[in-house]
Design an enzyme around this catalytic site. Structure first.
Site, short mmCIF file in Angstrom:
data_model
loop_
_atom_site.label_atom_id
_atom_site.label_comp_id
_atom_site.label_asym_id
_atom_site.label_seq_id
_atom_site.Cartn_x
_atom_site.Cartn_y
_atom_site.Cartn_z
N GLU A 1 -23.69 71.07 27.55
CA GLU A 1 -22.75 71.18 26.41
C GLU A 1 -23.51 71.27 25.09
OE1 GLU A 1 -19.74 68.07 26.55
OE2 GLU A 1 -19.64 68.14 28.73
N GLU B 1 -19.45 60.79 32.01
CA GLU B 1 -19.53 59.70 31.02
C GLU B 1 -19.14 58.32 31.56
OE1 GLU B 1 -17.24 61.01 27.63
OE2 GLU B 1 -18.55 62.72 27.28
N ASN C 1 -22.44 64.02 34.86
CA ASN C 1 -22.65 64.59 33.52
C ASN C 1 -22.46 63.50 32.46
OD1 ASN C 1 -22.88 67.15 31.98
ND2 ASN C 1 -20.79 66.72 31.28
N HIS D 1 -25.36 67.09 23.04
CA HIS D 1 -24.69 67.21 21.73
C HIS D 1 -25.62 66.56 20.71
CE1 HIS D 1 -20.89 68.69 23.29
NE2 HIS D 1 -20.85 67.71 24.16
C1 XIL Z 1 -14.14 68.18 23.96
C2 XIL Z 1 -13.56 69.54 23.61
O1 XIL Z 1 -14.58 70.34 23.09
C3 XIL Z 1 -12.43 69.40 22.62
O2 XIL Z 1 -11.77 70.65 22.44
C4 XIL Z 1 -11.42 68.37 23.12
O3 XIL Z 1 -10.43 68.16 22.13
C5 XIL Z 1 -12.10 67.06 23.45
O4 XIL Z 1 -13.14 67.30 24.39
N1 XIL Z 1 -17.98 65.63 26.18
C6 XIL Z 1 -17.32 66.35 27.14
C7 XIL Z 1 -16.38 67.42 26.75
O5 XIL Z 1 -17.63 66.19 28.34
O6 XIL Z 1 -15.33 67.57 27.66
C8 XIL Z 1 -15.83 67.20 25.37
O7 XIL Z 1 -15.07 68.35 25.01
C9 XIL Z 1 -16.94 66.96 24.38
C10 XIL Z 1 -17.72 65.73 24.77
#
Ligand code: XIL
Length: 399
Positions: free
Chosen positions: A290, A183, A226, A262
């Site tokens: 993810e 990110e 990522n 997401h």
């Molecule tokens: C999220 C987890 O799912 C949660 O449990 C935590 O509190 C915060 O992080 N992008 C990412 C992940 O790369 O690491 C994140 O995961 C969600 C968004």
């Protein structure tokens, strides 16, 4: 190298297990006793016919889930699903900086070790997540969401180098793919003003350095950049494209780009397949890292609470259509090497905590029952069986 060796054994073992136990290994019930009995009845790493991992393995695609150590090995139904359905796992939290280095120079790899050990025992590969990210940093390192620090620029640089070397080095040869940098860009395509960007003199050069340090520490791991919302054509996706193109041209050791994926049904479906293909054409692997598809859910009994039930049949149907398209996008891009869902069941998804009013984002419901979304992606995998294999499982050999 033991991971890759057990991978080969796992593949050879697959045919034997399928032949010998076809009927005995039907999908078990989700209740705890059933889950325990099912898990006890088969050797660790054995493949259950009809499971996502069995279906995916016929195409070479790796299918994974994010896992947490408070449930893995503790909750029988959860653990049974993780080991039956998936052949890669990603630590959802325990490899993040705040967990592994809570105080400067003091490392705690307890949870991370647990996950790597469990993966090895169950014939799974590990996606390491994540080495350099502005979020979930320890307090000694950063404040204000990773934008400010009490450290000097040089101290930040030294800390990043040490952290990458320590973590990637600890798991040398045991991580299939690392999300090296996570990110790094804003929605408008400008670089995120993180402590890393600032310490490197307002430059994204920290990204190249992180990849080089990770490669030195673990030369056999696939190294990924990522990010989220890069599934959509737009300034952010373009900025990441330009970055990775430049890294490739500079011979920085990068193997792939992870699309977090997401998604929410309130937004249109992204041009995911075309976008991933565009990145793959740069000579990179791509992955959906993810995946979850959230939607508006019905309110709960108490004011301000919510259920995991989609608001209407149309909401639920739209989710299924989105899942279908995420899987097809990966199946149609040959360099899409893995597809990872962000959690097991709606009851342990991160979504309700972060997007109040949305949820039902995963493949299993609150009671660990498979949802129609599960059926949708398993049908996609079944339809893809025997088609061109995905380029996968090779470590960084092809870089
Ligand atoms: C999220 C987890 O799912 C949660 O449990 C935590 O509190 C915060 O992080 N992008 C990412 C992940 O790369 O690491 C994140 O995961 C969600 C968004």
């Amino acid at each position: 190298m033991s991971v890759r060796r057990s991978l080969v054994i796992g593949t050879v073992g697959l045919a034997t297990v399928l032949a010998a136990q076809t009927t005995a290994l039907a999908l078990p019930s989700a209740d705890s006793a059933g889950a325990q009995a099912a898990a006890a009845a088969r050797p660790p790493g054995a493949i259950v016919e009809g499971s996502l991992r069995a279906l995916a393995s016929t195409t070479g695609l790796r299918i994974g889930t994010a896992v947490n150590t408070d449930l893995l090995g503790e909750d029988a139904a959860y653990t049974e699903i993780v080991n039956r359905e998936f052949n890669t796992i990603t630590p959802e939290n325990v490899m993040k900086w705040e967990v592994v280095e809570p105080q400067q120079g003091v490392f705690d790899f307890t949870g991370a070790d647990e996950i790597v050990k469990s993966a090895q025992a169950n014939g799974q590969l590990v996606r390491g997540h994540t080495l350099v990210w502005h979020s979930q940093l320890p307090a000694w390192m950063a404040t204000n969401g990773g934008t400010t620090t009490t450290l000097t620029d040089q101290q930040v640089k030294d800390a990043v180098k040490k952290h990458v070397q320590a973590e990637a080095g600890r798991y040398k040869g045991r991580i299939w793919a690392w999300d090296v940098v996570n990110e790094a860009f804003n929605e408008d395509g400008t670089p995120r003003q993180s402590i890393f960007y600032k310490a490197w003199g307002n430059s994204t050069d920290y990204i190249a350095d992180a990849f080089r340090w990770a490669d030195q520490a673990d030369p056999s791991a696939k190294l990924f950049y990522n990010d989220y919302n890069i599934e959509y054509t737009g300034p952010k996706s373009q900025a990441v494209y330009d970055l990775v193109k430049k890294l490739k041209a500079q011979k920085v050791p990068i193997d792939g780009v992870g699309f977090q994926t997401h998604l929410s049904t309130q937004y249109g479906f992204p041009d995911l397949q075309a976008t991933m293909q565009r990145f793959a054409d740069l000579g990179l692997d791509v992955a959906e890292t993810e995946v979850d598809v959230r939607t508006a859910v019905k309110p709960g009994a108490t004011e301000g609470t919510f259920t995991s039930e989609p608001l209407s049949a149309l909401h639920a149907y739209t989710q299924q259509a989105y899942w279908d398209q995420t899987m097809k996008a990966c199946l149609f891009v040959q360099r899409c090497v893995s597809y990872t869902v962000w959690g097991v069941a709606d009851s342990n998804s991160w979504i309700p905590g972060v997007f109040p009013g949305e949820g039902a984002a995963l493949l299993f419901d609150d009671d660990y029952q498979a949802k129609p979304e599960y059926t949708v992606i398993s049908q996609d995998l079944a339809l893809a069986a025997g088609k061109a294999r995905h380029r996968t499982g090779e470590g960084s050999g092809g870089r």
